[in-house]
Design an enzyme around this catalytic site. Structure first.
Site, PDB file in Angstrom:
ATOM      1  CG  HIS A 170       4.343   4.156   2.268  1.00  0.00           C
ATOM      2  ND1 HIS A 170       3.734   5.121   1.605  1.00  0.00           N
ATOM      3  CD2 HIS A 170       3.698   3.390   2.258  1.00  0.00           C
ATOM      4  CE1 HIS A 170       2.351   3.681   0.859  1.00  0.00           C
ATOM      5  NE2 HIS A 170       3.179   2.187   1.113  1.00  0.00           N
ATOM      6  CG  HIS A 220       5.712   2.590  -2.361  1.00  0.00           C
ATOM      7  ND1 HIS A 220       6.702   1.733  -1.771  1.00  0.00           N
ATOM      8  CD2 HIS A 220       3.945   2.223  -2.083  1.00  0.00           C
ATOM      9  CE1 HIS A 220       5.932   0.701  -0.555  1.00  0.00           C
ATOM     10  NE2 HIS A 220       4.224   1.030  -1.248  1.00  0.00           N
ATOM     11  NE  ARG A 251       7.196  -2.512  10.155  1.00  0.00           N
ATOM     12  CZ  ARG A 251       6.972  -2.687   9.260  1.00  0.00           C
ATOM     13  NH1 ARG A 251       6.720  -3.144   8.150  1.00  0.00           N
ATOM     14  NH2 ARG A 251       5.715  -1.868  10.156  1.00  0.00           N
ATOM     15  CG  ASP A 295       0.244   1.938  -0.660  1.00  0.00           C
ATOM     16  OD1 ASP A 295       0.938   2.103  -0.906  1.00  0.00           O
ATOM     17  OD2 ASP A 295      -0.252   2.384   0.473  1.00  0.00           O
TER      18      ASP A 295
HETATM   19  C1  LIG Z   1      -4.231  -2.937  -6.007  1.00  0.00           C
HETATM   20  C2  LIG Z   1      -3.099  -3.686  -5.884  1.00  0.00           C
HETATM   21  C3  LIG Z   1      -2.600  -2.590  -5.046  1.00  0.00           C
HETATM   22  C4  LIG Z   1      -0.797  -3.094  -4.730  1.00  0.00           C
HETATM   23  C5  LIG Z   1      -1.040  -3.195  -6.647  1.00  0.00           C
HETATM   24  C6  LIG Z   1      -1.948  -4.777  -5.945  1.00  0.00           C
HETATM   25  O1  LIG Z   1      -2.631  -5.022  -7.292  1.00  0.00           O
HETATM   26  C7  LIG Z   1      -2.198  -5.393  -5.178  1.00  0.00           C
HETATM   27  C8  LIG Z   1      -0.284  -4.474  -4.578  1.00  0.00           C
HETATM   28  C9  LIG Z   1      -0.360  -3.274  -4.002  1.00  0.00           C
HETATM   29  C10 LIG Z   1       0.881  -3.574  -3.794  1.00  0.00           C
HETATM   30  C11 LIG Z   1       1.990  -3.483  -2.108  1.00  0.00           C
HETATM   31  C12 LIG Z   1       3.132  -3.560  -2.366  1.00  0.00           C
HETATM   32  C13 LIG Z   1       2.882  -1.547  -2.863  1.00  0.00           C
HETATM   33  C14 LIG Z   1       2.455  -1.603  -4.586  1.00  0.00           C
HETATM   34  C15 LIG Z   1       2.648  -0.456  -4.320  1.00  0.00           C
HETATM   35  C16 LIG Z   1       2.710  -2.755  -5.109  1.00  0.00           C
HETATM   36  O2  LIG Z   1       4.062  -2.813  -5.512  1.00  0.00           O
HETATM   37  O3  LIG Z   1       1.935  -3.538  -4.695  1.00  0.00           O
HETATM   38  C17 LIG Z   1       1.448  -1.391  -3.595  1.00  0.00           C
HETATM   39  C18 LIG Z   1       0.194  -1.643  -5.290  1.00  0.00           C
HETATM   40  C19 LIG Z   1      -0.242  -0.023  -5.450  1.00  0.00           C
HETATM   41  O4  LIG Z   1      -0.934  -0.127  -5.103  1.00  0.00           O
HETATM   42  O5  LIG Z   1      -0.017  -0.030  -6.741  1.00  0.00           O
HETATM   43  O1  LIG Z   2       5.132  -2.689   5.774  1.00  0.00           O
HETATM   44  C1  LIG Z   2       4.806  -1.625   5.964  1.00  0.00           C
HETATM   45  O2  LIG Z   2       4.708  -0.938   7.149  1.00  0.00           O
HETATM   46  C2  LIG Z   2       4.032  -1.389   4.973  1.00  0.00           C
HETATM   47  C3  LIG Z   2       3.211  -1.639   3.324  1.00  0.00           C
HETATM   48  C4  LIG Z   2       3.297  -1.641   1.909  1.00  0.00           C
HETATM   49  O3  LIG Z   2       3.827  -0.321   2.171  1.00  0.00           O
HETATM   50  C5  LIG Z   2       2.194  -1.842   1.332  1.00  0.00           C
HETATM   51  O4  LIG Z   2       1.822  -3.050   1.607  1.00  0.00           O
HETATM   52  O5  LIG Z   2       1.592  -1.115   0.054  1.00  0.00           O
HETATM   53 FE   LIG Z   3       1.956   0.763   0.609  1.00  0.00          FE
END
Ligand SMILES: C=C1C[C@]23C[C@@]1(O)CC[C@H]2[C@@]12CCC[C@@](C)(C(=O)O1)[C@H]2[C@@H]3C(=O)O
Ligand SMILES: O=C(O)CCC(=O)C(=O)O
Ligand SMILES: [Fe+2]
Length: 371
Positions: free
Chosen positions: A280, A223, A290, A225
């Protein structure tokens, strides 16, 4: 200004499966077994750039790293190692709670905060070998459910960590903008001293338990961010990988005291495609658990982010329409990895946005004020 916790109100994500107790599973259940992956190969000789925050040439190093990788490891950032150790202690305590206790702070489908699976789970046919905990603003309400007696000590650690990340993120924004030839005065919400006061952030704690069949499991699927920047601290267990164009998956080994800095989709848009958001994922392993702590950093939720005027011109049309973080999170909740292309306006006229082009172009790197 709407808060980040409202981002998913109109876009609930239902994660149907019951949450498992990973420690009780001796065999990988079929629902977690990803079909053979063609890309298990890791590029052995490629290394994500490591940048010293105090290096005199830091803006150029950041520029090169962001253009070619969309990620770098940051050292000498000033956050004390002891804070990472305390944050690790809190993370371990949280994920070590019995499942029924963690579920008292379960995230509801249209909320951001709480315990559960990564939101992106709903886009994949198989489940991920991980659990996560998201905190927006104060951890107090969530922690009261988890540790009715001892919430205060964990709240203090998390709040200290959030404050340190907020400060670091503002300094990093100045550095990254400088690397794009943009000064803090060019960004309205930066504030007079580049303190980026209205910025929003989510703290996302991840746990990847040891796994009986790591080669067939996935910790966190590929994915990007949606952020401007993500500041990630990983414990000393490998697993994070980034996708490098032309090379494939590259491991990002934990550096003691180092932080991984990801370019997110909003910086991709702001930079008009010059800094690509990094794809990533996380792989798991057989023996070691981890943990990671991601600080997902973005603009005030109602600020429109668009390609910066300094990066747009007759030969460089704006590639993306403007979008607020809240709107983009909603788009991501609906379209996931198609979110960025759904806000795209046009294809580049020539190859000037190709991330692989050489470094010579007409952008000036802005000098940073001394810290
Ligand atoms: C602010 C945010 C970015 C995120 C969605 C969230 O509400 C909180 C979790 C974030 C995260 C972390 C893991 C990968 C991701 C794609 C997800 O599913 O939750 C990201 C979201 C994002 O960056 O779009
Ligand atoms: O665990 C990790 O190293 C990556 C976590 C991550 O990609 C995320 O929280 O958006
Ligand atoms: Fe991420």
């Amino acid at each position: 200004m709407p808060s980040l916790s409202e981002a998913f109100r109109g876009h609930p994500v239902y994660l149907h499966h019951k949450h498992p107790d990973f420690n009780s599973l001796q065999k990988l259940p079929d629902s977690y077994a990803w079909t053979t992956q063609p890309d298990n190969h890791i590029h052995p000789n490629s290394t994500v750039p490591v940048i010293d925050f105090n290096h005199p040439n830091a803006p150029n190093l950041v520029r090169h790293a962001c253009r070619t990788w969309g990620v770098f490891q940051l050292i000498s950032h000033g956050v004390p190692i002891s804070l990472f150790a305390r944050m690790h202690k809190a993370t371990l305590a949280l994920f070590s709670l019995p499942l029924h206790q963690k579920l008292k702070a379960a995230r509801s489908p249209d909320a951001v905060s709480g315990y559960g699976r990564a939101r992106i789970s709903s886009f994949f046919p198989k489940l991920m070998w991980s659990e996560c905990f998201t905190i927006i603003d104060s951890p107090l309400q969530l922690f009261l459910h988890l540790w009715p007696q001892h919430y205060a000590i964990y709240c203090d650690i998390v709040m200290e960590y959030q404050a340190a990340m907020e400060k670091l993120a503002a300094k990093l924004m100045c550095l990254v903008l400088a690397s794009l030839g943009i000064s803090k005065e060019d960004i309205k919400w930066a504030g007079p001293r580049g303190e980026f006061d209205g910025a929003c952030a989510a703290l996302h704690l991840n746990s990847y338990p040891s796994c009986p069949d790591p080669d067939r499991a996935m910790g966190l699927a590929a994915h990007t961010d949606s952020t401007l920047l993500t500041i990630l601290h990983q414990n000393n267990v490998n697993g994070l990988q980034v996708l490098k164009e032309g090379e494939g998956w590259v491991a990002v080994p934990p550096l003691p005291g180092g932080l991984v800095i990801n370019v997110g989709d909003l910086l991709h848009i702001l930079s008009n495609g010059l800094y690509p958001s990094v794809v990533h994922r996380v792989r798991v392993n057989r023996t070691r658990q981890r943990f990671s702590v991601a600080y997902l950093y973005g603009p005030p939720t109602n600020v429109e982010i668009s390609p910066h005027v300094k990066l747009v011109g007759p030969t460089r049309p704006a590639l993306y329409r403007s979008v607020t973080w809240n709107e983009y999170l909603g788009t991501k909740a609906k379209h996931f990895n198609k979110a960025l292309s759904s806000v795209r306006l046009s294809e580049p006229i020539n190859s000037s946005f190709d991330v692989n082009e050489d470094e010579s172009n007409d952008l000036e790197v802005v000098q940073l004020d001394s810290p």
